[in-house]
Design a protein around this motif. Structure first.
Motif, PDB file in Angstrom:
ATOM      1  N   ARG A 166     -37.651  24.708   9.668  1.00  0.00           N
ATOM      2  CA  ARG A 166     -39.025  24.761  10.167  1.00  0.00           C
ATOM      3  C   ARG A 166     -39.645  23.368  10.077  1.00  0.00           C
ATOM      4  N   PRO A 167     -40.615  23.080  10.929  1.00  0.00           N
ATOM      5  CA  PRO A 167     -41.257  21.761  10.893  1.00  0.00           C
ATOM      6  C   PRO A 167     -41.975  21.521   9.559  1.00  0.00           C
ATOM      7  N   THR A 168     -41.951  20.266   9.115  1.00  0.00           N
ATOM      8  CA  THR A 168     -42.609  19.871   7.872  1.00  0.00           C
ATOM      9  C   THR A 168     -43.537  18.697   8.138  1.00  0.00           C
ATOM     10  N   VAL A 169     -44.775  18.843   7.662  1.00  0.00           N
ATOM     11  CA  VAL A 169     -45.788  17.797   7.774  1.00  0.00           C
ATOM     12  C   VAL A 169     -46.159  17.363   6.366  1.00  0.00           C
ATOM     13  N   ILE A 170     -46.336  16.064   6.180  1.00  0.00           N
ATOM     14  CA  ILE A 170     -46.827  15.539   4.913  1.00  0.00           C
ATOM     15  C   ILE A 170     -48.098  14.760   5.205  1.00  0.00           C
ATOM     16  N   VAL A 206     -37.804   9.216   0.624  1.00  0.00           N
ATOM     17  CA  VAL A 206     -36.838  10.186   1.178  1.00  0.00           C
ATOM     18  C   VAL A 206     -37.585  11.352   1.807  1.00  0.00           C
ATOM     19  N   ALA A 207     -38.595  11.858   1.103  1.00  0.00           N
ATOM     20  CA  ALA A 207     -39.361  13.003   1.602  1.00  0.00           C
ATOM     21  C   ALA A 207     -40.070  12.674   2.910  1.00  0.00           C
ATOM     22  N   MET A 208     -40.705  11.503   2.986  1.00  0.00           N
ATOM     23  CA  MET A 208     -41.422  11.135   4.211  1.00  0.00           C
ATOM     24  C   MET A 208     -40.470  10.914   5.373  1.00  0.00           C
ATOM     25  N   ARG A 209     -39.290  10.364   5.113  1.00  0.00           N
ATOM     26  CA  ARG A 209     -38.312  10.182   6.191  1.00  0.00           C
ATOM     27  C   ARG A 209     -37.810  11.530   6.707  1.00  0.00           C
ATOM     28  N   LYS A 210     -37.714  12.512   5.825  1.00  0.00           N
ATOM     29  CA  LYS A 210     -37.214  13.826   6.226  1.00  0.00           C
ATOM     30  C   LYS A 210     -38.280  14.646   6.954  1.00  0.00           C
ATOM     31  N   ALA A 211     -39.549  14.425   6.644  1.00  0.00           N
ATOM     32  CA  ALA A 211     -40.628  15.171   7.298  1.00  0.00           C
ATOM     33  C   ALA A 211     -40.645  14.907   8.795  1.00  0.00           C
ATOM     34  N   ASP A 212     -41.127  15.864   9.529  1.00  0.00           N
ATOM     35  CA  ASP A 212     -41.238  15.701  10.984  1.00  0.00           C
ATOM     36  C   ASP A 212     -42.422  14.819  11.358  1.00  0.00           C
ATOM     37  N   VAL A 213     -43.522  14.941  10.588  1.00  0.00           N
ATOM     38  CA  VAL A 213     -44.732  14.169  10.837  1.00  0.00           C
ATOM     39  C   VAL A 213     -45.333  13.783   9.497  1.00  0.00           C
ATOM     40  N   VAL A 214     -45.872  12.558   9.422  1.00  0.00           N
ATOM     41  CA  VAL A 214     -46.654  12.135   8.269  1.00  0.00           C
ATOM     42  C   VAL A 214     -48.049  11.837   8.802  1.00  0.00           C
ATOM     43  N   ALA A 215     -49.026  12.602   8.330  1.00  0.00           N
ATOM     44  CA  ALA A 215     -50.405  12.467   8.788  1.00  0.00           C
ATOM     45  C   ALA A 215     -51.163  11.528   7.850  1.00  0.00           C
ATOM     46  N   THR A 216     -51.980  10.656   8.428  1.00  0.00           N
ATOM     47  CA  THR A 216     -52.775   9.706   7.644  1.00  0.00           C
ATOM     48  C   THR A 216     -54.246   9.820   8.034  1.00  0.00           C
ATOM     49  N   THR A 217     -55.080   9.195   7.224  1.00  0.00           N
ATOM     50  CA  THR A 217     -56.516   9.225   7.493  1.00  0.00           C
ATOM     51  C   THR A 217     -57.055   7.901   8.020  1.00  0.00           C
TER      52      THR A 217
END
Length: 185
Positions: free
Chosen positions: A103-107, A128-139
């Motif tokens: 399933r998609p993962t967002v951080i 490692v976690a951020m590379r594996k996530a599908d999207v990394v959301a920032t502010t």
């Protein structure tokens, strides 16, 4: 079929409560996995399923927290996983994706302080976690630049939205609320 989201986040954070509540308003089945109970100052919608884990979301306890989270995710079968704060639940969301990427993962990465202050081994786990996530959301664009430059994330993986989930509080036309806030200062 109702879409289901699983947030890995602190239930005591007003931001996370707003995210969960807003998704309920949009018709989602929302599950919030947290180490702490909800804060009475920030009312969590009663339709949010709150699951408290025993293990704190700190890197020393990542193994046991990950087991608890994986078990809950297996039982609830969400359509998407969203981990808030890179150095805690965000890292756990990405590490879970290493075990199960069905399933998609967002951080969500909020505030540069946590990213800049991380030391090993947490920095390595978060990377490692951020590379594996599908999207990394920032502010902010500044935070996106930190993710690109210091954490070598590709720009296409990073999404920036400065106001979060509750954009109404930044819209014009709320004169009484503005006056109330100014009265508190």
């Amino acid at each position: 079929m109702t879409p289901r989201i699983c947030y890995l986040a602190s239930a005591r954070s007003v931001y996370n409560v707003r995210w969960a509540n807003r998704m309920v308003e949009l018709g989602w089945d929302v599950h919030l996995v947290s180490w702490r109970a909800a804060n009475s100052r920030h009312v969590l919608d009663p339709n949010v399923h709150l699951k408290r884990i025993v293990s704190p979301p700190h890197y020393v306890f990542f193994g046991s927290a990950l087991v608890e989270i994986a078990s809950y995710i297996r039982r609830t079968n969400p359509d998407i996983i969203h981990g808030h704060y890179v150095h805690t639940f965000g890292a756990l969301a990405g590490l879970h994706a290493l075990l199960d990427d069905s399933r998609p993962t967002v951080i969500s990465a909020w505030g540069p302080g946590g990213l800049l202050a991380m030391r090993q081994p947490l920095r390595g786990l978060a990377a490692v976690a951020m590379r594996k996530a599908d999207v990394v959301a920032t502010t902010s664009p500044y935070l996106a630049a930190i993710l690109r430059e210091r954490h070598t994330l590709p720009a296409e993986k990073i999404v920036t939205f400065p106001w979060g989930i509750d954009t109404l509080c930044f819209s014009r036309g709320y004169d009484s609320q503005v006056a109330d806030m100014r009265g508190l200062l």
